[in-house]
Design a protein around this motif. Structure first.
Motif, PDB file in Angstrom:
ATOM      1  N   GLY A  55       1.300  -0.579  13.551  1.00  0.00           N
ATOM      2  CA  GLY A  55       1.180   0.752  12.992  1.00  0.00           C
ATOM      3  C   GLY A  55      -0.129   1.409  13.341  1.00  0.00           C
ATOM      4  N   VAL A  56      -0.238   2.625  12.878  1.00  0.00           N
ATOM      5  CA  VAL A  56      -1.452   3.403  13.094  1.00  0.00           C
ATOM      6  C   VAL A  56      -1.744   4.179  11.808  1.00  0.00           C
ATOM      7  CG1 VAL A  56      -0.195   5.355  14.153  1.00  0.00           C
ATOM      8  CG2 VAL A  56      -2.625   5.045  14.611  1.00  0.00           C
ATOM      9  N   LEU A  57      -3.020   4.148  11.419  1.00  0.00           N
ATOM     10  CA  LEU A  57      -3.472   4.887  10.245  1.00  0.00           C
ATOM     11  C   LEU A  57      -4.487   5.927  10.665  1.00  0.00           C
ATOM     12  CD1 LEU A  57      -4.162   2.108   7.572  1.00  0.00           C
ATOM     13  CD2 LEU A  57      -2.184   3.612   7.741  1.00  0.00           C
ATOM     14  N   GLU A  58      -4.368   7.098  10.083  1.00  0.00           N
ATOM     15  CA  GLU A  58      -5.407   8.120  10.211  1.00  0.00           C
ATOM     16  C   GLU A  58      -6.364   7.910   9.049  1.00  0.00           C
ATOM     17  OE1 GLU A  58      -3.973  12.218  12.004  1.00  0.00           O
ATOM     18  OE2 GLU A  58      -3.097  11.823  10.052  1.00  0.00           O
ATOM     19  N   LEU A  59      -7.630   7.712   9.361  1.00  0.00           N
ATOM     20  CA  LEU A  59      -8.614   7.464   8.313  1.00  0.00           C
ATOM     21  C   LEU A  59      -9.877   8.279   8.561  1.00  0.00           C
ATOM     22  CD1 LEU A  59      -8.519   3.560   8.010  1.00  0.00           C
ATOM     23  CD2 LEU A  59      -7.319   5.217   6.604  1.00  0.00           C
ATOM     24  N   PRO A  60     -10.552   8.654   7.472  1.00  0.00           N
ATOM     25  CA  PRO A  60     -11.883   9.228   7.652  1.00  0.00           C
ATOM     26  C   PRO A  60     -12.812   8.132   8.161  1.00  0.00           C
ATOM     27  CG  PRO A  60     -11.325   9.063   5.316  1.00  0.00           C
ATOM     28  CD  PRO A  60     -10.131   8.596   6.093  1.00  0.00           C
ATOM     29  N   GLY A  61     -13.856   8.502   8.862  1.00  0.00           N
ATOM     30  CA  GLY A  61     -14.765   7.552   9.488  1.00  0.00           C
ATOM     31  C   GLY A  61     -15.284   6.473   8.569  1.00  0.00           C
ATOM     32  N   ILE A  62     -15.502   6.770   7.294  1.00  0.00           N
ATOM     33  CA  ILE A  62     -16.092   5.788   6.382  1.00  0.00           C
ATOM     34  C   ILE A  62     -15.147   4.633   6.064  1.00  0.00           C
ATOM     35  CG2 ILE A  62     -17.682   7.419   5.305  1.00  0.00           C
ATOM     36  CD1 ILE A  62     -15.685   7.582   2.944  1.00  0.00           C
ATOM     37  N   LEU A  63     -13.861   4.778   6.371  1.00  0.00           N
ATOM     38  CA  LEU A  63     -12.890   3.733   6.039  1.00  0.00           C
ATOM     39  C   LEU A  63     -12.360   2.989   7.260  1.00  0.00           C
ATOM     40  CD1 LEU A  63     -10.754   5.509   3.289  1.00  0.00           C
ATOM     41  CD2 LEU A  63     -12.534   3.813   2.977  1.00  0.00           C
ATOM     42  N   PHE A  64     -12.926   3.201   8.426  1.00  0.00           N
ATOM     43  CA  PHE A  64     -12.389   2.610   9.646  1.00  0.00           C
ATOM     44  C   PHE A  64     -12.259   1.095   9.585  1.00  0.00           C
ATOM     45  CE2 PHE A  64     -12.328   5.358  13.633  1.00  0.00           C
ATOM     46  CZ  PHE A  64     -11.720   6.382  12.952  1.00  0.00           C
ATOM     47  N   HIS A  65     -13.039   0.410   8.813  1.00  0.00           N
ATOM     48  CA  HIS A  65     -13.005  -1.052   8.741  1.00  0.00           C
ATOM     49  C   HIS A  65     -11.955  -1.586   7.773  1.00  0.00           C
ATOM     50  CE1 HIS A  65     -15.359   0.213   5.328  1.00  0.00           C
ATOM     51  NE2 HIS A  65     -15.130  -0.962   4.788  1.00  0.00           N
ATOM     52  N   LYS A  66     -11.383  -0.782   6.930  1.00  0.00           N
ATOM     53  CA  LYS A  66     -10.509  -1.248   5.854  1.00  0.00           C
ATOM     54  C   LYS A  66      -9.264  -2.016   6.313  1.00  0.00           C
ATOM     55  CE  LYS A  66     -12.241  -0.317   1.860  1.00  0.00           C
ATOM     56  NZ  LYS A  66     -12.595  -1.383   0.948  1.00  0.00           N
ATOM     57  N   PRO A  67      -8.466  -1.523   7.280  1.00  0.00           N
ATOM     58  CA  PRO A  67      -7.256  -2.289   7.627  1.00  0.00           C
ATOM     59  C   PRO A  67      -7.578  -3.703   8.083  1.00  0.00           C
ATOM     60  CG  PRO A  67      -7.113  -0.085   8.493  1.00  0.00           C
ATOM     61  CD  PRO A  67      -8.523  -0.254   7.966  1.00  0.00           C
ATOM     62  N   GLU A  68      -8.619  -3.881   8.867  1.00  0.00           N
ATOM     63  CA  GLU A  68      -8.998  -5.215   9.324  1.00  0.00           C
ATOM     64  C   GLU A  68      -9.372  -6.097   8.144  1.00  0.00           C
ATOM     65  OE1 GLU A  68     -12.806  -6.753  11.558  1.00  0.00           O
ATOM     66  OE2 GLU A  68     -11.468  -5.690  12.937  1.00  0.00           O
ATOM     67  N   ARG A  69     -10.128  -5.554   7.214  1.00  0.00           N
ATOM     68  CA  ARG A  69     -10.529  -6.328   6.037  1.00  0.00           C
ATOM     69  C   ARG A  69      -9.352  -6.646   5.149  1.00  0.00           C
ATOM     70  NH1 ARG A  69     -15.154  -3.648   2.929  1.00  0.00           N
ATOM     71  NH2 ARG A  69     -14.571  -5.305   1.521  1.00  0.00           N
ATOM     72  N   CYS A  70      -8.309  -5.844   5.205  1.00  0.00           N
ATOM     73  CA  CYS A  70      -7.118  -6.079   4.391  1.00  0.00           C
ATOM     74  C   CYS A  70      -6.131  -7.008   5.087  1.00  0.00           C
ATOM     75  CB  CYS A  70      -6.426  -4.755   4.076  1.00  0.00           C
ATOM     76  SG  CYS A  70      -7.399  -3.646   3.050  1.00  0.00           S
ATOM     77  N   GLY A  71      -6.435  -7.441   6.304  1.00  0.00           N
ATOM     78  CA  GLY A  71      -5.548  -8.338   7.032  1.00  0.00           C
ATOM     79  C   GLY A  71      -4.332  -7.656   7.618  1.00  0.00           C
ATOM     80  N   LEU A  72      -4.456  -6.392   7.964  1.00  0.00           N
ATOM     81  CA  LEU A  72      -3.328  -5.640   8.506  1.00  0.00           C
ATOM     82  C   LEU A  72      -3.444  -5.484  10.013  1.00  0.00           C
ATOM     83  CD1 LEU A  72      -3.147  -2.825   5.817  1.00  0.00           C
ATOM     84  CD2 LEU A  72      -1.616  -4.769   6.062  1.00  0.00           C
ATOM     85  N   LEU A  73      -2.325  -5.602  10.695  1.00  0.00           N
ATOM     86  CA  LEU A  73      -2.256  -5.389  12.129  1.00  0.00           C
ATOM     87  C   LEU A  73      -1.928  -3.915  12.366  1.00  0.00           C
ATOM     88  CD1 LEU A  73      -2.285  -6.580  14.985  1.00  0.00           C
ATOM     89  CD2 LEU A  73       0.133  -7.131  14.676  1.00  0.00           C
TER      90      LEU A  73
END
Length: 137
Positions: A55-73
């Motif tokens: 998948g792909v998420l649109e995120l504001p710059g401050i949250l760019f690290h969140k999917p990786e930290r959540c264990g999401l591909l």
């Protein structure tokens, strides 16, 4: 102010309880920072049924690290001046061989209405049937 991603609101609970459409092996997610919890749940369902997801998420710059930290591909793109413009560009960068698989998949769209609309139009232009698109926004 960063939204609390771990708070389960009634709306998030509704989406977290949404059953996975098991007739598809491939699951593609599109959304924004408010979709992370939903995608965590759908990822768990996909993995428990030995399905593939991306998948792909649109995120504001401050949250760019969140999917990786959540264990999401999931890949992350920034919000752009036009709704979903970077997410649609992401689709253009997918290898042609992947489209063969993803044309057999299901697409979950979540997030801002304008971005979801633009992303859906981009999918249809790439041969994805409306029946393969699930709105979860």
């Amino acid at each position: 102010m960063t939204p609390e991603l771990h708070v389960m609101t009634p709306v998030r609970q509704f989406y977290a309880d949404m059953p996975l459409l098991r007739e598809h092996r491939y699951h593609f997610f599109f959304g924004n920072e408010h979709s992370i919890e939903l995608y965590q749940r759908l990822k768990e369902e996909a993995c428990s049924h030995q399905c593939q997801y991306i998948g792909v998420l649109e995120l504001p710059g401050i949250l760019f690290h969140k999917p990786e930290r959540c264990g999401l591909l999931l890949d992350v793109v920034p919000y752009g001046p036009q709704p979903a413009m970077h997410a649609v560009a992401y689709l253009d960068r997918l290898e042609p061989e992947l489209w063969t698989l993803w044309k057999q998949g299901i697409f979950y769209l979540s997030g801002k209405e304008a971005a979801v609309h633009e992303f859906e139009q981009a999918l249809k232009l790439r041969g994805i049937a409306p029946a393969q698109i699930v709105h979860v926004c």
